[in-house]
Design a protein around this motif. Structure first.
Motif, PDB file in Angstrom:
ATOM      1  N   LYS A 195      17.567  55.713  37.942  1.00 51.41           N
ATOM      2  CA  LYS A 195      18.081  57.148  37.708  1.00 51.41           C
ATOM      3  C   LYS A 195      19.569  56.878  37.037  1.00 51.41           C
ATOM      4  CE  LYS A 195      15.388  59.710  40.252  1.00 51.41           C
ATOM      5  NZ  LYS A 195      14.443  60.734  39.925  1.00 51.41           N
ATOM      6  N   GLY A 196      19.771  55.792  36.283  1.00 50.95           N
ATOM      7  CA  GLY A 196      21.011  55.713  35.392  1.00 50.95           C
ATOM      8  C   GLY A 196      21.013  56.339  34.148  1.00 50.95           C
ATOM      9  N   ALA A 197      21.941  56.275  33.616  1.00 52.39           N
ATOM     10  CA  ALA A 197      22.165  56.564  32.096  1.00 52.39           C
ATOM     11  C   ALA A 197      22.543  55.660  31.175  1.00 52.39           C
ATOM     12  CB  ALA A 197      23.207  57.839  32.138  1.00 52.39           C
ATOM     13  N   CYS A 198      22.228  55.576  29.841  1.00 50.62           N
ATOM     14  CA  CYS A 198      22.347  54.731  28.859  1.00 50.62           C
ATOM     15  C   CYS A 198      22.690  55.285  27.681  1.00 50.62           C
ATOM     16  CB  CYS A 198      21.373  53.762  28.905  1.00 50.62           C
ATOM     17  SG  CYS A 198      21.602  52.301  27.723  1.00 50.62           S
ATOM     18  N   VAL A 199      23.691  54.982  27.186  1.00 52.92           N
ATOM     19  CA  VAL A 199      24.087  55.747  25.830  1.00 52.92           C
ATOM     20  C   VAL A 199      24.143  54.734  25.019  1.00 52.92           C
ATOM     21  CG1 VAL A 199      25.937  57.004  24.474  1.00 52.92           C
ATOM     22  CG2 VAL A 199      25.538  57.409  26.925  1.00 52.92           C
ATOM     23  N   CYS A 200      23.553  55.041  23.558  1.00 57.15           N
ATOM     24  CA  CYS A 200      23.257  54.116  22.508  1.00 57.15           C
ATOM     25  C   CYS A 200      23.819  54.481  21.062  1.00 57.15           C
ATOM     26  CB  CYS A 200      21.986  53.850  22.253  1.00 57.15           C
ATOM     27  SG  CYS A 200      20.909  52.896  23.697  1.00 57.15           S
ATOM     28  N   ALA A 226      34.053  56.280  30.906  1.00 61.16           N
ATOM     29  CA  ALA A 226      34.863  56.861  32.018  1.00 61.16           C
ATOM     30  C   ALA A 226      34.083  57.874  32.749  1.00 61.16           C
ATOM     31  CB  ALA A 226      35.994  57.707  31.119  1.00 61.16           C
ATOM     32  N   VAL A 227      33.043  58.742  32.258  1.00 65.19           N
ATOM     33  CA  VAL A 227      32.326  59.658  32.987  1.00 65.19           C
ATOM     34  C   VAL A 227      30.986  59.241  33.829  1.00 65.19           C
ATOM     35  CG1 VAL A 227      30.961  61.720  32.860  1.00 65.19           C
ATOM     36  CG2 VAL A 227      33.088  61.374  31.282  1.00 65.19           C
ATOM     37  N   SER A 228      30.271  58.335  32.676  1.00 66.99           N
ATOM     38  CA  SER A 228      29.114  57.772  33.505  1.00 66.99           C
ATOM     39  C   SER A 228      29.103  56.369  34.035  1.00 66.99           C
ATOM     40  CB  SER A 228      27.940  57.763  32.450  1.00 66.99           C
ATOM     41  OG  SER A 228      26.614  57.507  33.003  1.00 66.99           O
TER      42      SER A 228
END
Length: 145
Positions: free
Chosen positions: A3-8, A46-48
């Motif tokens: 349930k994570g979040a990854c930003v690329c 900072a957010v995720s």
């Protein structure tokens, strides 16, 4: 927990097929988003990246408030945890609804939730979160220097 979040960030050496493959691989861990501006990574961090600690602190704070209202430590913690779990599940299930709409949907006019939200939404919480996110973002920038 998947349930994570990854930003690329896609650079000039990555083609569309590679981006799609990367997305497919990373989706096994949760949400995958792409950004064009690398400077946004400090805000993402900072957010995720730091966000789970904020949620765990919310659980701590909610449980402590429950204790102060007369609940046992164990009961207050169980209720605080399950409230966050249930709320997150609802937010996931109804992802087409804004957080504002979700909040409105569980708030009865002039009810108990409304009374609590009048306190929580007086601007202090927004200010604290803005300051906290800015502090984390600034520290991320420092660590990247």
């Amino acid at each position: 927990v998947g349930k994570g979040a990854c930003v690329c960030i896609k650079n000039n050496h990555v083609n569309d097929a590679q981006q799609k493959l990367t997305t497919t691989l990373l989706e096994t861990t949760g949400l995958v988003e792409w950004i064009d501006d690398e400077t946004l990574m400090d805000a993402v961090t900072a957010v995720s990246g730091s966000g789970p600690a904020y949620i765990f602190y919310l659980i701590e704070t909610l449980a402590l408030a429950g204790e102060n209202a007369g609940l046992s430590t164990e009961m207050a913690m169980k209720l605080a945890r399950q409230t966050v779990i249930g709320s997150a599940s609802l937010a996931e299930r109804d992802s087409d609804l804004s957080a504002t709409k979700l909040r409105e949907n569980v708030t009865s006019p002039n009810g108990t939730t409304y009374a609590a939200l009048k306190v929580l939404m007086d601007g202090r919480m927004e200010t604290i979160f803005k300051e906290a996110i800015e502090a984390a973002k600034k520290r991320s920038e420092e660590l990247n220097s």
